[in-house]
Motif scaffolding. Structure first.
Motif, mmCIF file in Angstrom:
data_model
loop_
_atom_site.group_PDB
_atom_site.id
_atom_site.type_symbol
_atom_site.label_atom_id
_atom_site.label_comp_id
_atom_site.label_asym_id
_atom_site.label_seq_id
_atom_site.Cartn_x
_atom_site.Cartn_y
_atom_site.Cartn_z
ATOM 1 N N ASP A 99 -2.693 4.210 -6.246
ATOM 2 C CA ASP A 99 -3.723 3.445 -5.522
ATOM 3 C C ASP A 99 -3.700 3.819 -4.033
ATOM 4 O O ASP A 99 -3.682 2.949 -3.157
ATOM 5 C CB ASP A 99 -3.491 1.938 -5.713
ATOM 6 N N ARG B 190 -12.073 11.651 8.953
ATOM 7 C CA ARG B 190 -13.231 12.030 9.757
ATOM 8 C C ARG B 190 -12.785 12.739 11.028
ATOM 9 O O ARG B 190 -13.436 13.668 11.496
ATOM 10 C CB ARG B 190 -14.040 10.787 10.143
ATOM 11 N N PHE B 191 -11.696 12.253 11.599
ATOM 12 C CA PHE B 191 -11.206 12.838 12.841
ATOM 13 C C PHE B 191 -10.793 14.287 12.604
ATOM 14 O O PHE B 191 -11.095 15.175 13.411
ATOM 15 C CB PHE B 191 -10.037 12.000 13.373
ATOM 16 N N MET C 99 0.839 -1.218 0.000
ATOM 17 C CA MET C 99 0.000 0.000 0.000
ATOM 18 C C MET C 99 0.865 1.255 0.000
ATOM 19 O O MET C 99 1.877 1.321 0.693
ATOM 20 C CB MET C 99 -0.900 0.007 1.241
ATOM 21 N N GLY D 160 -18.803 10.002 10.482
ATOM 22 C CA GLY D 160 -19.300 9.452 9.219
ATOM 23 C C GLY D 160 -20.349 8.373 9.419
ATOM 24 O O GLY D 160 -20.726 7.700 8.475
ATOM 25 N N TYR E 265 -5.272 5.353 -0.691
ATOM 26 C CA TYR E 265 -6.548 5.647 -0.019
ATOM 27 C C TYR E 265 -6.267 6.390 1.276
ATOM 28 O O TYR E 265 -5.592 5.848 2.146
ATOM 29 C CB TYR E 265 -7.286 4.359 0.351
ATOM 30 N N PRO E 266 -6.749 7.614 1.429
ATOM 31 C CA PRO E 266 -6.547 8.272 2.717
ATOM 32 C C PRO E 266 -7.323 7.503 3.777
ATOM 33 O O PRO E 266 -8.378 6.950 3.495
ATOM 34 C CB PRO E 266 -7.153 9.657 2.517
ATOM 35 N N ASN E 267 -6.807 7.430 4.971
ATOM 36 C CA ASN E 267 -7.497 6.739 6.057
ATOM 37 C C ASN E 267 -8.775 7.497 6.408
ATOM 38 O O ASN E 267 -8.748 8.680 6.741
ATOM 39 C CB ASN E 267 -6.569 6.644 7.265
ATOM 40 N N ASP E 268 -9.860 6.793 6.281
ATOM 41 C CA ASP E 268 -11.159 7.424 6.501
ATOM 42 C C ASP E 268 -11.315 7.895 7.943
ATOM 43 O O ASP E 268 -11.888 8.940 8.220
ATOM 44 C CB ASP E 268 -12.274 6.431 6.156
ATOM 45 N N VAL E 269 -10.806 7.089 8.866
ATOM 46 C CA VAL E 269 -10.923 7.445 10.277
ATOM 47 C C VAL E 269 -10.153 8.737 10.549
ATOM 48 O O VAL E 269 -10.644 9.655 11.213
ATOM 49 C CB VAL E 269 -10.414 6.285 11.165
ATOM 50 N N ALA E 270 -8.937 8.815 9.972
ATOM 51 C CA ALA E 270 -8.137 10.032 10.155
ATOM 52 C C ALA E 270 -8.840 11.233 9.537
ATOM 53 O O ALA E 270 -8.884 12.316 10.117
ATOM 54 C CB ALA E 270 -6.766 9.839 9.512
#
Lengths: 340, 340
Positions: free
Chosen positions: A44, A53-54, A1, A60, A46-51
């Motif tokens: 490829d 949102r934080f 990744m 979310g 992907y930004p960390n969604d949790v980060a």
């Protein structure tokens, strides 16, 4: 990744710029934004969604609170399934995910903790019933000015948002229909009065009797707990009123189906010897023997409307608006009341 | 609401120490830990769950993937409801929450994005069916060594975890039972072969015929799509085989109920003139007219087992183990096959 650093290198910008583009924070030149997005796609990344949102102080997630009763298969009940399905359909069109949360029957009712811990941005509360503790928990939640909505339950005196069905008129229409079928002695098998639902149905039943000049008779009022089993049990008592009875109307289909089972075991034919009606228009009501006359409740749409309400709040800086919505029900006539 | 700084001041420690205690990261002296927890309690301080999970690189969520078909009320189907209920029950005993995720029917099947964006720590995949695209998406996910589990679907040649039912023996037992009831000409209404389920049922049906020396007859094989409507439609074709037919066995209850509806409309009494059987032991099967002989599938338990498997992986540093579990089914005999 791949990681943020690689994206920054390929795009020829700083890591902070990559973050700002990915999180949609702050003004960014369009050409820079495009460079970053192209690099992210190529790698490829992907930004960390949790980060993300934080950074935005968002989870979310919309939480859907269900009562948790061990060994009862909750989702099996038509009622919860339909509402959840409506919520899911609405959220599918949004950026929000659906988090299922279970409320313990006995535990402390602290709805606000899901907001305080950042698990959810809004709550939809199902299966709520009127107790002092529940009422306090909901009013406390309202004090925090966070968006939440009850479904199929109201606290009339309180300023709480809900999406409900028009159960008074639904129940009145059903009772009036039975009277038009020639019934005057109609047993009513209700659910617990802690649900505004049950109170609405009782009121509708009363109103129809009054409108048709039929005297109230305490003997004809029974209570179950909305399970099929409780319907079957109460029917043992209802049987004792025969032959002085024209119809049994139950406050939901499950109880009505339980009633029909007991009647059939006693050699009494539902729909012929005694009319039987339910409420909810559940899957089972159309395939029961005989098919059940019932009241359609738009549970799916109620779920959709509750989710739509929450989504509307998220864009606003103001404190949540209050909605109090009652959706129309519809009488469904089948063989259990038609003596054919 | 109180913040970390206030907790640090009251406990007489640094803010970093408060974070470490709240996130359970690194070694902390027990007395220090207790001081911080006491202060947090006194101040009604809730650490942000999202921040805490982010520090641990965890989402705290198990994702459950459902097929998304607009205008179909997914949760209404007994099948998904029961499995979800089992998963919910298992997670309720854990620290994990249940995130519902919808897979578009047409969209790209990229399961790994939910891990890449940090939305979930594990996935349970429902309603998967065998296509090249789906298979590739699952194998790609397996390459990432993230924990996931299929429910009620297998890809026999692949090393993918699943929890399934013993559908070959379930279907064989049903067919053998019908043969014992005196039936030799048994129409089989199957679902689409992209589901391992359907292939299992077909195999069980074939095996039972062979074991009883009954010749295979292509004419007796029909296909629906597991909906009640498809059952009703296929029954029009099945009717043309009468009176050369002893029974109709459908691969799920919904189709069997559809078949019974068409039969009754044509004046043929299910359970008297023609035996009818289903599969799933859904709610509807016990209240249909007549009640339906069927095969009980432990969907609730299958959901529990899938969730239990994921929870077991989260503690481990190793790559996920592979489980391939098949749970027992049970024949349920009712009036639709008993000619009483």
């Amino acid at each position: 990744m791949s990681n943020r650093k690689q994206v920054a290198q390929l795009a020829g910008v700083s890591e902070a710029t990559v973050s700002r583009v990915m999180n949609g924070i702050g003004p960014i030149k369009e050409s820079t934004r495009q460079k970053v997005l192209d690099a992210a796609k190529q790698l490829d990344y992907y930004p960390n969604d949790v980060a993300r949102r934080f950074a935005k102080k968002q989870s979310g997630n919309i939480g859907v609170v269900l009562p948790f009763v061990p060994k009862v298969n909750l989702f099996s009940t038509f009622y919860f399934s339909e509402i959840l399905s409506g919520i899911g359909e609405m959220l599918h069109e949004s950026e929000y995910d659906l988090l299922l949360l279970f409320r313990d029957a006995d535990g402390p009712k602290d709805y606000s903790r899901w907001f305080k811990t950042g698990k959810v941005d809004g709550l939809i509360i199902l299966g709520s019933s009127d107790s002092q503790e529940e009422r306090n928990a909901l009013l406390q939640l309202a004090d925090h000015h966070v968006p939440f909505c009850l479904v199929n339950q109201r606290y009339d005196e309180e300023k709480l948002s809900y999406v409900d069905g028009e159960h008074v008129s639904g129940s009145r229409e059903m009772t009036a229909y039975l009277i038009q079928q020639g019934c005057r002695r109609i047993a009513f098998l209700n659910g617990p009065l802690a649900y505004s639902n049950s109170r609405d149905r009782l009121l509708g039943y009363r109103q129809a009797l009054e409108e048709h000049g039929i005297e109230w008779n305490d003997q004809y009022l029974f209570y179950g707990n909305y399970s099929r089993k409780s319907g079957a049990q109460q029917a043992e008592l209802i049987l004792k009123l025969l032959p002085k009875l024209d119809a049994v109307y139950a406050a939901n289909d499950r109880m009505a189906i339980g009633v029909m089972q007991t009647l059939k075991q006693a050699g009494i034919r539902p729909g012929h010897d005694l009319l039987v009606a339910g409420y909810d228009n559940s899957d089972a009501s159309s395939v029961s023997d005989p098919p059940l006359t019932t009241v359609h409740v738009p549970f799916h749409l109620m779920g959709r409307e509750a989710a739509k309400y929450l989504l509307r709040q998220f864009g606003c800086k103001e404190q949540p608006e209050i909605i109090q919505l009652k959706l129309d029900t519809k009488l469904i006539i089948r063989a259990s009341t038609t003596k054919n």
